[in-house]
Every structure is written in C-alpha cells, then in structure tokens.
Motif scaffolding. Sequence first.
Motif, short mmCIF file in Angstrom:
data_model
loop_
_atom_site.label_atom_id
_atom_site.label_comp_id
_atom_site.label_asym_id
_atom_site.label_seq_id
_atom_site.Cartn_x
_atom_site.Cartn_y
_atom_site.Cartn_z
N PRO A 26 0.81 -1.23 0.00
CA PRO A 26 0.00 0.00 0.00
C PRO A 26 0.83 1.27 0.00
CG PRO A 26 -0.95 -1.61 1.50
CD PRO A 26 0.35 -2.19 1.04
N ARG A 27 1.94 1.29 0.74
CA ARG A 27 2.74 2.53 0.81
C ARG A 27 3.37 2.87 -0.54
NH1 ARG A 27 7.90 0.45 4.51
NH2 ARG A 27 7.98 -1.67 3.66
N TYR A 28 3.74 1.86 -1.30
CA TYR A 28 4.36 2.15 -2.58
C TYR A 28 3.32 2.34 -3.69
CZ TYR A 28 8.48 1.11 0.08
OH TYR A 28 9.44 1.14 1.06
N ARG A 29 2.15 1.77 -3.49
CA ARG A 29 1.04 2.12 -4.40
C ARG A 29 0.71 3.60 -4.24
NH1 ARG A 29 -2.08 -2.95 -2.66
NH2 ARG A 29 -3.74 -1.51 -2.03
N GLU A 30 0.75 4.09 -2.99
CA GLU A 30 0.53 5.51 -2.74
C GLU A 30 1.63 6.34 -3.41
OE1 GLU A 30 -0.56 8.22 1.12
OE2 GLU A 30 1.30 7.05 1.24
N LEU A 31 2.86 5.88 -3.31
CA LEU A 31 3.98 6.58 -3.94
C LEU A 31 3.77 6.70 -5.44
CD1 LEU A 31 7.76 5.97 -3.21
CD2 LEU A 31 6.93 6.09 -5.54
N VAL A 85 21.58 10.60 0.17
CA VAL A 85 20.59 10.91 1.19
C VAL A 85 21.29 11.58 2.38
CG1 VAL A 85 18.85 9.99 2.75
CG2 VAL A 85 19.17 8.94 0.50
N GLN A 86 20.91 12.81 2.67
CA GLN A 86 21.47 13.51 3.82
C GLN A 86 20.66 13.26 5.09
OE1 GLN A 86 24.29 14.75 3.84
NE2 GLN A 86 24.78 15.18 1.71
N LYS A 87 19.35 13.06 4.92
CA LYS A 87 18.50 12.75 6.07
C LYS A 87 17.38 11.84 5.61
CE LYS A 87 16.29 14.78 10.13
NZ LYS A 87 15.99 16.03 10.88
N PHE A 88 17.21 10.72 6.32
CA PHE A 88 16.22 9.71 5.94
C PHE A 88 15.01 9.78 6.87
CE2 PHE A 88 14.50 5.37 6.47
CZ PHE A 88 14.11 5.12 5.15
N TYR A 89 13.82 9.71 6.27
CA TYR A 89 12.58 9.69 7.04
C TYR A 89 11.85 8.38 6.72
CZ TYR A 89 13.50 14.73 7.09
OH TYR A 89 14.09 15.96 7.22
N ARG A 90 11.49 7.64 7.75
CA ARG A 90 10.75 6.40 7.52
C ARG A 90 9.40 6.67 6.86
NH1 ARG A 90 12.60 1.74 9.55
NH2 ARG A 90 14.39 1.84 10.97
N GLN A 91 8.84 7.86 7.11
CA GLN A 91 7.60 8.25 6.45
C GLN A 91 7.71 9.72 6.06
OE1 GLN A 91 4.75 6.22 9.56
NE2 GLN A 91 3.58 6.67 7.71
N ALA A 92 7.35 10.01 4.80
CA ALA A 92 7.24 11.40 4.38
C ALA A 92 6.07 12.04 5.11
CB ALA A 92 7.02 11.46 2.86
N PRO A 93 6.07 13.35 5.30
CA PRO A 93 4.97 14.01 6.02
C PRO A 93 3.60 13.66 5.43
CG PRO A 93 6.76 15.54 5.66
CD PRO A 93 7.11 14.30 4.88
N GLY A 94 2.75 13.03 6.25
CA GLY A 94 1.40 12.70 5.83
C GLY A 94 1.29 11.54 4.85
N LYS A 95 2.41 10.78 4.67
CA LYS A 95 2.42 9.70 3.69
C LYS A 95 2.79 8.37 4.36
CE LYS A 95 1.66 12.53 0.27
NZ LYS A 95 0.36 12.51 -0.49
N LEU A 96 2.53 7.29 3.66
CA LEU A 96 2.92 5.97 4.14
C LEU A 96 4.36 5.62 3.78
CD1 LEU A 96 -0.30 3.93 3.18
CD2 LEU A 96 0.31 4.81 5.44
#
Length: 210
Positions: A26-31, A85-96
């Motif tokens: 689902p998270r990559y379908r959203e992407l 990548v300088q900073k990694f986020y497990r989730q983008a703001p408001g995203k899966l």
Amino acid sequence: MRLLPLFPLNLVAFPGEKLNLHIFEPRYRELVRDCFTEGLTFGITPFLDNAVQELGTEMRLLSVEKTHAGGEMDIRTEAVGIFRVQKFYRQAPGKLYAAGQVEPIVQDDVADSALRQRIAGQVRQLYEALGLRKLLLQLDPEFKIFDVAHHIGLSTEQEYQLLGTTAEQERQDMVYEHLTRLLPAVLEAERLKERVRLNGHFKNLQPPTF
C-alpha cells in the motif's frame, strides 16, 4: 537539498536503465499514485546489510502498464541520476512511504576510449563464452560502464560501489580489473563443460608422430 520519495529495494539501478516494477505494498502504491498525479520522481535506495544505503538512483515514472483488481500495479520507470541521502525519514509528512532530504551527485562522464575498446573485447569474450551473443549485438560502440554493469557478473555490493564512483574512467578501471579476474575462470569453466560433453563420444584424434 530537496525532499524525495524513497523506495528501498535490494537492488542497484544505474542512470539510463529502464526498470519494470510490480508494486503491491500500500505505501508504494501511494507513492506511484503521487508520482503519477503530481509529476514527482522517486528514489531507489539499495537495501544492503539490513540497512538503507546513503546513495540512490532517481527514477522517473514512464507509465502505469496495468492496475490489478487488488490495487497492485505494473509500472515502467527510467533511472535519471544519482543522489546522496542527507536525512532519511521512515515516512514522508502525511504519507505511508519513506522519503529523504537528498542532494544530486555530479558525474564526470569523460571516458578513456582506448580502455573502452579493451573492455569491449573482454565483454565480447564473456558474452560469447556464456552464449549471450544477443546482448553483444546490442552493445553501443560508445557504451558507458553503467550500460553493461548488470551483465558482467558483479555482486550487488560491487554494483553499489560502482554507483558511488563519480568518474567514468574510474568505473572503467574497476570493470577492467573485475573482468581481468573473472574471464580466466569463466573460460576454464566453459572448457570443462566441453570436455564433459565430449566424454563417452567417439573421438577422431590424430595420433602423434614419433
């Protein structure tokens, strides 16, 4: 730096490569939906040694070939550049899906033409030994190392090392040394297979004169 959606995978993508993917989480379908509707690109970051690596390849969505009844998608993509990548986020703001603050890595694409010819000869030997003449016919005379990197027996770790090398001549040196080590083993293995195939057959041999 900019925020880029990220898709960690256990592979390395090289600039210019066309990559077909089956998207089911689902998270990559959203992407993919966000890339399709907003014209975004995304990054493939190799997942090696149980960790997301700092180098990645920016991908452009070319098409959604098929959307399955369960929401899974078959997509076509193209690799367009390399980033860190300088900073990694497990989730983008408001995203899966994941994201990262990234910066592009500038490439020096100037090649050593003489070394390219030597590498072409090595690739020709390798392809012919492995029965891959069809790939050989597709080799452009002005090929870049990234064009052949998936077809010369590199491990994923070696491919990642190649991805992090910013100069084409350095990539040529790496591949030339790799093929210089690999080819004797491949050619000897092919000779062994031929001897095994001939075992038990009638042989027309010329006896020595003495």
